[in-house]
Design a protein around this motif. Sequence first.
Motif, PDB file in Angstrom:
ATOM      1  N   LYS A 199      -8.628   2.302   2.066  1.00  0.00           N
ATOM      2  CA  LYS A 199      -8.826   0.846   2.072  1.00  0.00           C
ATOM      3  C   LYS A 199      -7.679   0.104   1.390  1.00  0.00           C
ATOM      4  CE  LYS A 199     -13.053   1.007   3.776  1.00  0.00           C
ATOM      5  NZ  LYS A 199     -14.252   1.243   3.013  1.00  0.00           N
ATOM      6  N   LEU A 200      -6.794   0.850   0.725  1.00  0.00           N
ATOM      7  CA  LEU A 200      -5.777   0.193  -0.110  1.00  0.00           C
ATOM      8  C   LEU A 200      -4.711  -0.512   0.725  1.00  0.00           C
ATOM      9  CD1 LEU A 200      -4.461  -0.322  -2.896  1.00  0.00           C
ATOM     10  CD2 LEU A 200      -3.324   1.899  -2.675  1.00  0.00           C
ATOM     11  N   ALA A 201      -4.408  -1.749   0.340  1.00  0.00           N
ATOM     12  CA  ALA A 201      -3.308  -2.514   0.945  1.00  0.00           C
ATOM     13  C   ALA A 201      -2.930  -3.599  -0.047  1.00  0.00           C
ATOM     14  CB  ALA A 201      -3.758  -3.149   2.269  1.00  0.00           C
ATOM     15  N   PRO A 202      -1.666  -4.078  -0.005  1.00  0.00           N
ATOM     16  CA  PRO A 202      -1.293  -5.175  -0.901  1.00  0.00           C
ATOM     17  C   PRO A 202      -2.298  -6.315  -0.783  1.00  0.00           C
ATOM     18  CG  PRO A 202       0.636  -4.330   0.246  1.00  0.00           C
ATOM     19  CD  PRO A 202      -0.542  -3.646   0.856  1.00  0.00           C
ATOM     20  N   GLY A 203      -2.669  -6.877  -1.933  1.00  0.00           N
ATOM     21  CA  GLY A 203      -3.650  -7.966  -1.933  1.00  0.00           C
ATOM     22  C   GLY A 203      -5.037  -7.487  -2.329  1.00  0.00           C
ATOM     23  N   MET A 204      -5.277  -6.191  -2.219  1.00  0.00           N
ATOM     24  CA  MET A 204      -6.590  -5.669  -2.646  1.00  0.00           C
ATOM     25  C   MET A 204      -6.706  -5.862  -4.156  1.00  0.00           C
ATOM     26  SD  MET A 204      -7.984  -1.766  -2.333  1.00  0.00           S
ATOM     27  CE  MET A 204      -9.678  -1.380  -1.988  1.00  0.00           C
ATOM     28  N   ASN A 205      -7.910  -6.093  -4.629  1.00  0.00           N
ATOM     29  CA  ASN A 205      -8.102  -6.227  -6.070  1.00  0.00           C
ATOM     30  C   ASN A 205      -8.451  -4.850  -6.665  1.00  0.00           C
ATOM     31  OD1 ASN A 205      -9.709  -6.863  -8.676  1.00  0.00           O
ATOM     32  ND2 ASN A 205      -8.766  -8.815  -8.121  1.00  0.00           N
ATOM     33  N   GLU A 206      -8.014  -4.665  -7.913  1.00  0.00           N
ATOM     34  CA  GLU A 206      -8.300  -3.381  -8.591  1.00  0.00           C
ATOM     35  C   GLU A 206      -9.796  -3.073  -8.595  1.00  0.00           C
ATOM     36  OE1 GLU A 206      -4.496  -3.808 -11.689  1.00  0.00           O
ATOM     37  OE2 GLU A 206      -6.500  -4.448 -12.300  1.00  0.00           O
ATOM     38  N   ARG A 207     -10.631  -4.104  -8.788  1.00  0.00           N
ATOM     39  CA  ARG A 207     -12.082  -3.844  -8.869  1.00  0.00           C
ATOM     40  C   ARG A 207     -12.642  -3.384  -7.523  1.00  0.00           C
ATOM     41  NH1 ARG A 207     -11.741  -9.408  -9.058  1.00  0.00           N
ATOM     42  NH2 ARG A 207     -12.472 -10.286  -7.094  1.00  0.00           N
ATOM     43  N   GLY A 233      -2.656  -1.605 -11.692  1.00  0.00           N
ATOM     44  CA  GLY A 233      -1.437  -1.838 -10.921  1.00  0.00           C
ATOM     45  C   GLY A 233      -0.311  -2.316 -11.821  1.00  0.00           C
ATOM     46  N   GLY A 234       0.949  -2.051 -11.380  1.00  0.00           N
ATOM     47  CA  GLY A 234       2.133  -2.591 -12.059  1.00  0.00           C
ATOM     48  C   GLY A 234       2.148  -2.314 -13.546  1.00  0.00           C
ATOM     49  N   ASN A 235       2.494  -3.339 -14.341  1.00  0.00           N
ATOM     50  CA  ASN A 235       2.653  -3.087 -15.780  1.00  0.00           C
ATOM     51  C   ASN A 235       1.327  -2.944 -16.511  1.00  0.00           C
ATOM     52  OD1 ASN A 235       1.770  -5.663 -15.893  1.00  0.00           O
ATOM     53  ND2 ASN A 235       3.615  -6.541 -16.835  1.00  0.00           N
ATOM     54  N   ARG A 236       0.218  -3.216 -15.833  1.00  0.00           N
ATOM     55  CA  ARG A 236      -1.083  -3.003 -16.487  1.00  0.00           C
ATOM     56  C   ARG A 236      -1.289  -1.504 -16.768  1.00  0.00           C
ATOM     57  NH1 ARG A 236      -1.246  -6.529 -12.697  1.00  0.00           N
ATOM     58  NH2 ARG A 236      -2.118  -5.181 -11.083  1.00  0.00           N
ATOM     59  N   SER A 250      -0.030  -5.728  -5.812  1.00  0.00           N
ATOM     60  CA  SER A 250       1.084  -6.339  -5.072  1.00  0.00           C
ATOM     61  C   SER A 250       1.912  -5.302  -4.328  1.00  0.00           C
ATOM     62  CB  SER A 250       2.008  -7.074  -6.034  1.00  0.00           C
ATOM     63  OG  SER A 250       1.278  -8.001  -6.764  1.00  0.00           O
ATOM     64  N   ASP A 251       2.492  -5.776  -3.256  1.00  0.00           N
ATOM     65  CA  ASP A 251       3.433  -4.987  -2.464  1.00  0.00           C
ATOM     66  C   ASP A 251       4.555  -4.505  -3.375  1.00  0.00           C
ATOM     67  OD1 ASP A 251       4.558  -3.879  -0.279  1.00  0.00           O
ATOM     68  OD2 ASP A 251       5.084  -5.765   0.727  1.00  0.00           O
ATOM     69  N   GLY A 252       4.907  -3.232  -3.282  1.00  0.00           N
ATOM     70  CA  GLY A 252       6.054  -2.718  -4.041  1.00  0.00           C
ATOM     71  C   GLY A 252       5.708  -2.158  -5.402  1.00  0.00           C
ATOM     72  N   GLU A 253       4.487  -2.432  -5.898  1.00  0.00           N
ATOM     73  CA  GLU A 253       4.174  -1.889  -7.228  1.00  0.00           C
ATOM     74  C   GLU A 253       3.372  -0.595  -7.111  1.00  0.00           C
ATOM     75  OE1 GLU A 253       2.123  -4.931  -9.474  1.00  0.00           O
ATOM     76  OE2 GLU A 253       0.216  -4.586  -8.472  1.00  0.00           O
ATOM     77  N   LEU A 254       3.366   0.131  -8.240  1.00  0.00           N
ATOM     78  CA  LEU A 254       2.588   1.371  -8.293  1.00  0.00           C
ATOM     79  C   LEU A 254       1.170   1.062  -8.769  1.00  0.00           C
ATOM     80  CD1 LEU A 254       5.078   3.930  -9.930  1.00  0.00           C
ATOM     81  CD2 LEU A 254       4.353   3.804  -7.521  1.00  0.00           C
ATOM     82  N   LEU A 255       0.263   1.928  -8.387  1.00  0.00           N
ATOM     83  CA  LEU A 255      -1.125   1.836  -8.839  1.00  0.00           C
ATOM     84  C   LEU A 255      -1.488   3.146  -9.534  1.00  0.00           C
ATOM     85  CD1 LEU A 255      -4.002   0.659  -8.909  1.00  0.00           C
ATOM     86  CD2 LEU A 255      -4.351   1.580  -6.602  1.00  0.00           C
ATOM     87  N   LEU A 256      -1.866   3.049 -10.801  1.00  0.00           N
ATOM     88  CA  LEU A 256      -2.296   4.234 -11.561  1.00  0.00           C
ATOM     89  C   LEU A 256      -3.822   4.289 -11.527  1.00  0.00           C
ATOM     90  CD1 LEU A 256      -0.988   5.302 -15.084  1.00  0.00           C
ATOM     91  CD2 LEU A 256      -3.360   5.598 -14.395  1.00  0.00           C
ATOM     92  N   ILE A 257      -4.340   5.402 -11.055  1.00  0.00           N
ATOM     93  CA  ILE A 257      -5.800   5.575 -11.015  1.00  0.00           C
ATOM     94  C   ILE A 257      -6.142   6.780 -11.891  1.00  0.00           C
ATOM     95  CG2 ILE A 257      -7.819   5.962  -9.530  1.00  0.00           C
ATOM     96  CD1 ILE A 257      -5.089   5.298  -7.450  1.00  0.00           C
ATOM     97  N   THR A 273      -0.846   8.485  -9.332  1.00  0.00           N
ATOM     98  CA  THR A 273      -0.098   7.229  -9.306  1.00  0.00           C
ATOM     99  C   THR A 273       0.488   7.076  -7.914  1.00  0.00           C
ATOM    100  OG1 THR A 273       0.402   7.604 -11.642  1.00  0.00           O
ATOM    101  CG2 THR A 273       1.634   5.855 -10.512  1.00  0.00           C
ATOM    102  N   ILE A 274       0.096   6.000  -7.267  1.00  0.00           N
ATOM    103  CA  ILE A 274       0.421   5.866  -5.836  1.00  0.00           C
ATOM    104  C   ILE A 274       1.056   4.491  -5.554  1.00  0.00           C
ATOM    105  CG2 ILE A 274      -1.505   7.412  -5.316  1.00  0.00           C
ATOM    106  CD1 ILE A 274      -3.098   5.083  -4.299  1.00  0.00           C
ATOM    107  N   PRO A 275       1.862   4.408  -4.495  1.00  0.00           N
ATOM    108  CA  PRO A 275       2.458   3.113  -4.173  1.00  0.00           C
ATOM    109  C   PRO A 275       1.456   2.254  -3.403  1.00  0.00           C
ATOM    110  CG  PRO A 275       3.268   4.825  -2.680  1.00  0.00           C
ATOM    111  CD  PRO A 275       2.285   5.495  -3.573  1.00  0.00           C
ATOM    112  N   VAL A 276       1.328   1.001  -3.809  1.00  0.00           N
ATOM    113  CA  VAL A 276       0.329   0.125  -3.178  1.00  0.00           C
ATOM    114  C   VAL A 276       0.599  -0.004  -1.678  1.00  0.00           C
ATOM    115  CG1 VAL A 276      -0.521  -2.277  -3.100  1.00  0.00           C
ATOM    116  CG2 VAL A 276      -0.193  -1.129  -5.304  1.00  0.00           C
ATOM    117  N   ASN A 277       1.882  -0.011  -1.298  1.00  0.00           N
ATOM    118  CA  ASN A 277       2.195  -0.196   0.133  1.00  0.00           C
ATOM    119  C   ASN A 277       2.383   1.120   0.885  1.00  0.00           C
ATOM    120  OD1 ASN A 277       4.689   0.770  -0.596  1.00  0.00           O
ATOM    121  ND2 ASN A 277       5.747  -1.217  -0.427  1.00  0.00           N
ATOM    122  N   GLY A 278       2.147   2.233   0.212  1.00  0.00           N
ATOM    123  CA  GLY A 278       2.220   3.518   0.925  1.00  0.00           C
ATOM    124  C   GLY A 278       3.553   4.237   0.839  1.00  0.00           C
TER     125      GLY A 278
END
Length: 416
Positions: A199-207, A233-236, A250-257, A273-278
């Motif tokens: 389901k992940l794509a730029p614009g998705m919310n972390e929650r 995501g990003g610096n969070r 956001s597009d271009g940032e990493l997402l740490l789960i 840790t995955i790229p939000v845009n794939g």
Amino acid sequence: MNMAEKYSERRARLTDTMDGDYCIVIKASSSKPTSADGMYHYTPSRNLFYLSGIDQGNSTLIMWRLKGREAMECLYISPYDEAYAKWYGTVLTKEQAQESSGIEDIRFAGGEDKFLDKLVSRERLEKFYFDWHNCGMSGVPGKRLQYVNRFKMVYPGLAVQSISNRIFSLRMIKDEAEIETMKGAIELTRKGFEAAVKKLAPGMNEREFEAELLYEWAKEGEKQPAFSAIVAGGNRATCLHYVGNNADLSDGELLLIDHGAMKDLYCADISRTIPVNGRYTARQRELMEMVLEIQAKAMELLRPGKLHREWNDQVLEAYKEIMLRRGEIKEPEDITNFYYHGIGHHLGLDTHDENVSDIPIAPGMVFTIEPGFYSAEEGIGIRIEDDVLVGETENTVLSAGFPRTPDEIEVLMAGK
Ligand code: GLY
Ligand code: MN
Ligand code: MN
């Protein structure tokens, strides 16, 4: 061996360590109130569960030996209560408690105090051991510690000690049934991860990402996660225990789960840790490769015979060398700007599983290996965490089926 036999064997292993006469009291945890008539979710006592399979509140396991005679045990449980059942549901019958715990002598709650009084005044028993959680000087004593304090006040002359470390030392070595259950928790975590990634794509919310994880785990029968997932995501992601999970990705940032499902109270604890845009950028990929390099080194260094803290120190030294070689730092001590936590922890019935720190690493222990790299300046937080069973000659990565490397993650994300 069925589970009741397994629990009986664990109790025997505990009481075999006791000298002479003793009484061990292990009480269930209790719910904490949210307000006058609201309660937080009930969290069963892991030590009681480990020794009896009992996960319901208001239960007390008592094990004792008198005058060198054989070891005895009984379990107090809540009696059936019609009004309670109408409001909250029913409780185990004596037969069910017997069957699941392997304890013959099941009694109804309410008689525990009188029974302990009898052991003191009639049997002249002097050595009592209780299980309770330390709350620290700044904490609020929980019900179990309050109970111990009351006992000490009533019987000031008796030797009262904690039994918790002896139980923790047993819990540190996992048996086959525990490993199988933990594999189940890890597999469930993987299913949630892969469903959420779809389901992940730029614009998705972390929650929303977190909700996808929880939904998948609930569909498979587990309503409670092992811990609150970190979806950052990003610096969070440079905040180690970020659980706000409320920002848009956001597009271009990493997402740490950093997440883990629970299965039958056993925990998984995995970070990816995955790229939000794939697609990873060259820099993101370079840093991922560095974290994977130190993870492989940490795996090699995780060997029986050394203390947990020695392993941690060795990994830190190895990471300094890797970061210096890769030009990420100029001085060894600069590592603390980018890596500021331990390499891993015991995993089991608790996510940060209880343990005795002076017991060396041994086959049968399960650790997380979770190196990271965090740069607020670059807005990047990377953590890669796997769950590993220590073996005599080699370790087993219990989470090996979980996509991990940049290539594996990109393939997963391309196929969604
Ligand atoms: N999820 C907390 C940890 O990895 O230790
Ligand atoms: Mn974790
Ligand atoms: Mn962890």
